[in-house]
Design a protein around this motif. Sequence first.
Motif: not given
Length: 198
Positions: A173-198
């Motif tokens: 269930a997603n409520d059990s996954l909440a810490p993992v969801i937040e962890y991966v969301k932080q990684d996704v925010m890093k991805l977006l903040n470092t995204l560049k087109y070649q």
Amino acid sequence: MPVSASLRGLSAALSFLLLATGCSSAPDYTPKPKGYNRIDLPPHSYQQLAPGHPYTFQYSQQARILRDSSYLAQPHWLNIYYPQLHANVQITYADLKGNHQLYNKLLEDARKLTSKHEIKATAIDESTMKTPNGMRVSVFELQGEVPSQFQFYTTDSTRHFFRGALYFRTATANDSLAPVIEYVKQDVMKLLNTLKYQ
């Protein structure tokens, strides 16, 4: 009446009274709050995407880059897979080549893919962020028992259309996954903040 008989009667009455009150009272029981499995998450650390794509970004060292193997996959579609967390960030990319109709279709598809979750979602929060590289990103956070808890897209409307969605390959269930969801969301925010087109 002798004193000893009086004491015995009093003692019997007192014993009966204690026994009666001891049996009739409800047990002092307090239920424990619902618990979740402990999830130990590693510290965040990042690496650069290998060359060969029309974009680059930093992603978690806990993840592996896998090519999308679905029959619909296009050349630069990727999966950022977290083996220990059973999490997957699906990345799709399209070169718009100045095609405004394709841009409109991809924009509509991105919104449809998010709205498909409305049946199970208790809320869908949409926001727009601006990255250090000047990109505007539309971010969707979905709450409830939905298969995808976090989605995003960014486009310059003429050439690049970059979209992603977080999924978990687990029935937890997603409520059990909440810490993992937040962890991966932080990684996704890093991805977006470092995204560049070649």
